[in-house]
Write a protein that holds these residues in place. Structure first.
Motif, short mmCIF file in Angstrom:
data_model
loop_
_atom_site.label_atom_id
_atom_site.label_comp_id
_atom_site.label_asym_id
_atom_site.label_seq_id
_atom_site.Cartn_x
_atom_site.Cartn_y
_atom_site.Cartn_z
N ILE A 367 -39.23 -26.57 -32.81
CA ILE A 367 -39.04 -25.21 -33.32
C ILE A 367 -38.81 -24.26 -32.15
CG2 ILE A 367 -40.21 -23.29 -34.49
CD1 ILE A 367 -41.54 -25.38 -36.29
N LEU A 368 -39.51 -24.52 -31.05
CA LEU A 368 -39.29 -23.81 -29.80
C LEU A 368 -38.90 -24.83 -28.74
CD1 LEU A 368 -42.34 -21.35 -29.79
CD2 LEU A 368 -39.99 -20.82 -30.43
N THR A 369 -38.09 -24.42 -27.77
CA THR A 369 -37.60 -25.31 -26.73
C THR A 369 -38.03 -24.84 -25.35
OG1 THR A 369 -35.54 -24.11 -26.36
CG2 THR A 369 -35.56 -25.70 -28.18
N LYS A 370 -37.67 -25.61 -24.33
CA LYS A 370 -37.99 -25.23 -22.96
C LYS A 370 -37.39 -23.87 -22.61
CE LYS A 370 -37.87 -28.26 -19.63
NZ LYS A 370 -37.47 -29.38 -18.72
N ASP A 371 -36.27 -23.55 -23.18
CA ASP A 371 -35.65 -22.24 -22.92
C ASP A 371 -36.56 -21.10 -23.38
OD1 ASP A 371 -33.43 -23.42 -21.79
OD2 ASP A 371 -32.23 -23.33 -23.65
N ASP A 372 -37.24 -21.32 -24.52
CA ASP A 372 -38.16 -20.30 -25.02
C ASP A 372 -39.37 -20.14 -24.11
OD1 ASP A 372 -36.85 -19.64 -27.59
OD2 ASP A 372 -37.30 -21.73 -28.09
N PHE A 373 -39.68 -21.19 -23.35
CA PHE A 373 -40.86 -21.18 -22.48
C PHE A 373 -40.49 -21.07 -21.01
CE2 PHE A 373 -42.42 -23.40 -26.32
CZ PHE A 373 -43.54 -22.63 -26.60
N ASP A 374 -39.34 -20.49 -20.73
CA ASP A 374 -38.91 -20.30 -19.34
C ASP A 374 -38.88 -21.61 -18.57
OD1 ASP A 374 -38.68 -17.52 -19.75
OD2 ASP A 374 -40.81 -17.24 -19.33
N GLY A 375 -38.47 -22.68 -19.25
CA GLY A 375 -38.31 -23.97 -18.59
C GLY A 375 -39.57 -24.83 -18.53
N ILE A 376 -40.67 -24.36 -19.12
CA ILE A 376 -41.93 -25.12 -19.09
C ILE A 376 -41.92 -26.17 -20.21
CG2 ILE A 376 -44.44 -24.99 -19.21
CD1 ILE A 376 -44.20 -22.02 -18.42
N GLU A 377 -42.36 -27.36 -19.89
CA GLU A 377 -42.47 -28.46 -20.86
C GLU A 377 -43.82 -28.30 -21.57
OE1 GLU A 377 -40.90 -32.24 -22.41
OE2 GLU A 377 -40.02 -30.97 -20.87
N VAL A 378 -43.83 -27.59 -22.69
CA VAL A 378 -45.09 -27.24 -23.36
C VAL A 378 -45.43 -28.33 -24.39
CG1 VAL A 378 -46.34 -25.45 -24.60
CG2 VAL A 378 -44.58 -24.81 -22.99
N SER A 379 -45.74 -29.51 -23.89
CA SER A 379 -46.08 -30.63 -24.77
C SER A 379 -47.59 -30.84 -24.78
CB SER A 379 -45.38 -31.90 -24.31
OG SER A 379 -45.68 -32.15 -22.95
N PHE A 380 -48.10 -31.43 -25.86
CA PHE A 380 -49.51 -31.77 -25.92
C PHE A 380 -49.88 -32.63 -24.72
CE2 PHE A 380 -49.09 -30.90 -30.56
CZ PHE A 380 -50.12 -29.98 -30.67
N GLY A 381 -50.99 -32.29 -24.09
CA GLY A 381 -51.47 -33.04 -22.94
C GLY A 381 -51.03 -32.48 -21.60
N ASN A 382 -50.12 -31.52 -21.59
CA ASN A 382 -49.62 -30.96 -20.34
C ASN A 382 -50.53 -29.84 -19.86
OD1 ASN A 382 -48.23 -29.78 -18.20
ND2 ASN A 382 -46.22 -30.13 -19.14
N GLY A 383 -51.49 -30.18 -19.01
CA GLY A 383 -52.46 -29.20 -18.55
C GLY A 383 -51.86 -28.11 -17.70
N GLU A 384 -50.91 -28.45 -16.85
CA GLU A 384 -50.27 -27.43 -16.01
C GLU A 384 -49.55 -26.40 -16.87
OE1 GLU A 384 -50.52 -26.85 -12.85
OE2 GLU A 384 -51.84 -28.55 -12.53
N ALA A 385 -48.94 -26.84 -17.96
CA ALA A 385 -48.26 -25.90 -18.86
C ALA A 385 -49.27 -24.95 -19.49
CB ALA A 385 -47.51 -26.67 -19.95
N ALA A 386 -50.44 -25.47 -19.86
CA ALA A 386 -51.47 -24.62 -20.45
C ALA A 386 -51.90 -23.53 -19.48
CB ALA A 386 -52.67 -25.47 -20.88
N LEU A 387 -52.09 -23.89 -18.21
CA LEU A 387 -52.50 -22.90 -17.21
C LEU A 387 -51.42 -21.85 -17.01
CD1 LEU A 387 -54.21 -25.18 -14.52
CD2 LEU A 387 -55.27 -23.95 -16.43
N GLN A 388 -50.17 -22.26 -17.01
CA GLN A 388 -49.07 -21.30 -16.87
C GLN A 388 -49.01 -20.35 -18.06
OE1 GLN A 388 -46.21 -24.68 -15.86
NE2 GLN A 388 -45.27 -23.02 -14.71
N LEU A 389 -49.28 -20.87 -19.25
CA LEU A 389 -49.24 -20.00 -20.43
C LEU A 389 -50.38 -18.99 -20.44
CD1 LEU A 389 -48.11 -22.40 -23.32
CD2 LEU A 389 -46.77 -20.63 -22.15
N ILE A 390 -51.55 -19.36 -19.91
CA ILE A 390 -52.64 -18.38 -19.82
C ILE A 390 -52.20 -17.18 -18.99
CG2 ILE A 390 -54.97 -17.95 -18.93
CD1 ILE A 390 -55.59 -20.92 -19.49
N GLU A 391 -51.57 -17.46 -17.86
CA GLU A 391 -51.07 -16.38 -17.00
C GLU A 391 -50.06 -15.51 -17.75
OE1 GLU A 391 -51.76 -15.75 -13.74
OE2 GLU A 391 -52.78 -17.54 -13.00
N LYS A 392 -49.17 -16.14 -18.46
CA LYS A 392 -48.13 -15.39 -19.18
C LYS A 392 -48.73 -14.54 -20.30
CE LYS A 392 -44.10 -18.33 -18.31
NZ LYS A 392 -43.25 -17.23 -17.80
#
Length: 634
Positions: A367-392
């Protein structure tokens, strides 16, 4: 002479900088008890209907209870209340730590904050001295920097400070208020209300004694509690492992929320358990004012990959659940960092983690893609993505601006079926307890005035089998064990009685981990404690009615704001079967749940629409609120 409370409430208008002191009479204190009761009274009395929660018209109320600051285990708490920007209804969140007792020692039971400052400010209360001070130099600063700056400029490192971070300043709808960098008024977005008023912090220093009617008897209860808490199965576990002890028990029970509540079991749950936390990153145990249970964890990480500062405490179970299993992340270091970031920025960890899990599901379903997330791979289990989203989210950057609105609002903008992934009630994301394994918790989520709340009543397992814990609440009229999945009249009645009891505890300033059934302090000792603190000749009947009174007051607030019986429900997913674990295939039957809510209304003395009847309001001494919900709303 009045005992147990200061007898004074501060009222501050930030728009015109007017400061006054109000002195309610003794009847007011005995009727509303404090904290939740005080907040509900003032919001009902003074707040116009249907206002924008982020407008200067909203009022922000800090309130202690009659037992806040009593030197007995679990008596540190205070509430912050306002109309919630997350739910649009009654907003409230409780916190422990030391701030509440400090306000009492300064000589005040609460603070009513009105209007909006023309520039960033903070409040300084030092006994009889009350001052509005410039905060432009700390606006935008993270919590630790702002706290150190305030203490340095006031020349006192013992000042207790409740404050917001950049999340509250940027009006994230689930921003929180934190004292001592780690004790959070976490839910309902009250940090955003504080930010909307240009209020950075409330700094308090108190050196006065609080008078009690019978200090010697209070000491006896304190001594008895200290002797017994380490031998009690629940409080001992809290001391040993903190709330993170729940990870493995819930996983074994098949109700550890996993991948946005699709699953109830996480295969690698041991990696994020309380036992693993203790063996790996635990630095020390801490607690709140005068409490020996010390359920708080402090963690520290110093590695090449990640660093976590112990000054921000450590993750509670809710944080481990929301950033761990809910997001499919099994790395304790990532979870600890997520906790640190949320405390730095002032974000509720439950709603933040839930918003990220929602985003992960939107990504996994394309429903949302990497383009919607500024290139972040927001998949289940991706801890680095979670930390980046907190900042955003904290900074409202990119997709963070949308997620900062909460999952319900975000899904309405995204569409494409994303509404099915929203795990919220009345707009507030549900905590990390799956009611498909304990339906009383689900009833609590549905009827809570603040949206989904796991601390509205004791959880089903506590009354599910005979023994010391079950026997502790017999005098509430709960006389036979009830299966966690039972939705009968008996279960609903038991829930209603436990809700009234915990409502009173929220009014009195008491942590639910102290008294039975979640803790070790007997009901009789709690009643005696109220007597010894206040001097009132009270009873379990009176304090239960006080709890019921607050429930009805907050219900009326929500009715006037447009909430009705259709809002007393659960997310669609919880009426669907769990996909793995011990309870695989288990779901809540929607029609049975609706019937349970109907029974609840009847037990509470409400009509078929869930509105308190005139008779109920008369019984509770709330005659003045008859017709309140019929007031014009435009």
């Amino acid at each position: 002479m009045s005992y147990g409370y200061a007898g004074k409430i501060i009222r501050i208008n930030l728009s015109n900088e007017n400061i006054t002191i109000e002195k309610p009479d003794d009847k007011f204190y005995r009727t509303y008890i404090g904290a939740k009761g005080f907040a509900a009274y003032y919001l009902l009395k003074e707040l116009p209907p249907r206002i924008d929660p982020l407008s200067p018209e909203n009022k922000l109320i800090f309130a202690t209870g009659i037992l806040t600051g009593v030197p007995v285990a679990a008596m540190p708490r205070f509430v912050v209340s306002a109309k919630s920007p997350l739910t649009g209804g009654y907003g409230q969140s409780e916190a422990g730590g030391y701030w509440g007792p400090e306000l009492k020692r300064a000589g005040y039971d609460g603070i009513i904050i009105e209007g909006k400052a023309s520039k960033p400010v903070y409040l300084y209360i030092n006994n009889n001295h009350i001052e509005i001070r410039n905060a432009e130099h700390i606006w935008g600063k993270e919590m630790a920097v702002a706290q150190d700056t305030i203490r340095r400029e006031l020349g006192d490192d013992k000042i207790r400070i409740a404050m917001i971070g950049p999340g509250g300043e940027n009006l994230v709808r689930y921003a929180c208020i934190i004292n001592e960098l780690k004790h959070a008024n976490g839910r309902n977005g009250l940090g955003a209300v504080m930010g909307s008023k240009n209020l950075k912090a409330v700094a308090v220093r108190g050196t006065k004694d609080v008078s009690f009617a019978d200090p010697e008897k209070i000491t006896e209860i304190r001594t008895n509690t200290i002797k017994t808490y380490m031998n009690h199965p629940l409080t001992r576990t809290l001391y040993d492992l903190g709330t993170s002890s729940a990870v493995m028990s819930l996983n074994a029970g098949g109700i550890l929320p996993t991948q946005n509540f699709v699953y109830g079991e996480m295969k690698s749950a041991d990696n994020i358990s309380g036992e693993t936390l203790e063996k790996t990153i635990l630095k020390k145990r801490e607690g709140c004012y005068a409490c020996p249970i010390r359920c708080k964890r402090v963690v520290e990480i110093n590695s090449q990959e990640i660093a976590v500062d112990p000054k921000y405490g450590g993750p509670e179970y809710e944080t481990i659940g929301s950033f761990g299993s809910l997001c499919g992340i099994d790395d304790l270091k990532i979870i600890a960092k997520a906790n640190e970031l949320c405390n730095k920025y002032g974000l509720d960890t439950i709603s933040t983690g839930s918003s990220i899990a929602f985003a992960m599901e939107c990504f996994s379903r394309r429903i949302l893609t990497k383009d919607d997330f500024d290139g972040i791979e927001v998949s289940f289990g991706n801890g680095e993505a979670a930390l980046q989203l907190i900042e955003k989210i904290a900074k409202r950057e990119g997709i963070g601006d949308l997620l900062a609105e909460g999952t319900e609002r975000a899904s309405k903008k995204i569409g494409k079926g994303s509404e099915e992934f929203v795990m919220a009630v009345k707009g507030q994301e549900i905590p990390m307890h799956d009611p498909r394994g304990k339906v009383g918790v689900g009833i609590g989520y549905a009827v809570s005035e603040t949206g989904a709340d796991h601390m509205i009543a004791a959880h089903d397992p506590l009354i599910s089998q005979a023994g010391v814990i079950f026997d502790s609440v017999a005098s509430l009229g709960i006389l036979e064990p009830l299966d966690p999945m039972d939705m009968s009249t008996k279960k609903v009645k038991a829930f209603a009685y436990l809700q009234m009891w915990w409502s009173f505890l929220n009014m009195a300033g008491v942590c639910d981990f102290g008294p039975v059934p979640r803790g070790c302090i007997p009901l009789d000792d709690m009643v005696a404690l109220v007597k010894f603190v206040t001097g009132w000749d009270t009873s379990l009947w009176e304090i239960m009615k006080a709890g019921e009174r607050a429930i009805n007051m907050t219900r009326l607030f929500n009715v006037r704001e447009g909430f009705g019986k259709n809002d007393d429900t659960l997310p669609t997913r919880l009426f669907e079967p769990l996909k793995n674990g011990r309870l695989k295939g288990t779901r809540i039957e929607k029609e049975d749940f609706k019937e349970a809510i109907s029974i609840y209304y009847k037990i509470m003395g409400w009509d078929a629409e869930g509105i308190p009847t005139e008779g109920k309001l008369m019984e509770l001494g709330l005659d003045y609120l008859i017709g309140f919900a019929d007031l014009p709303t435009n």
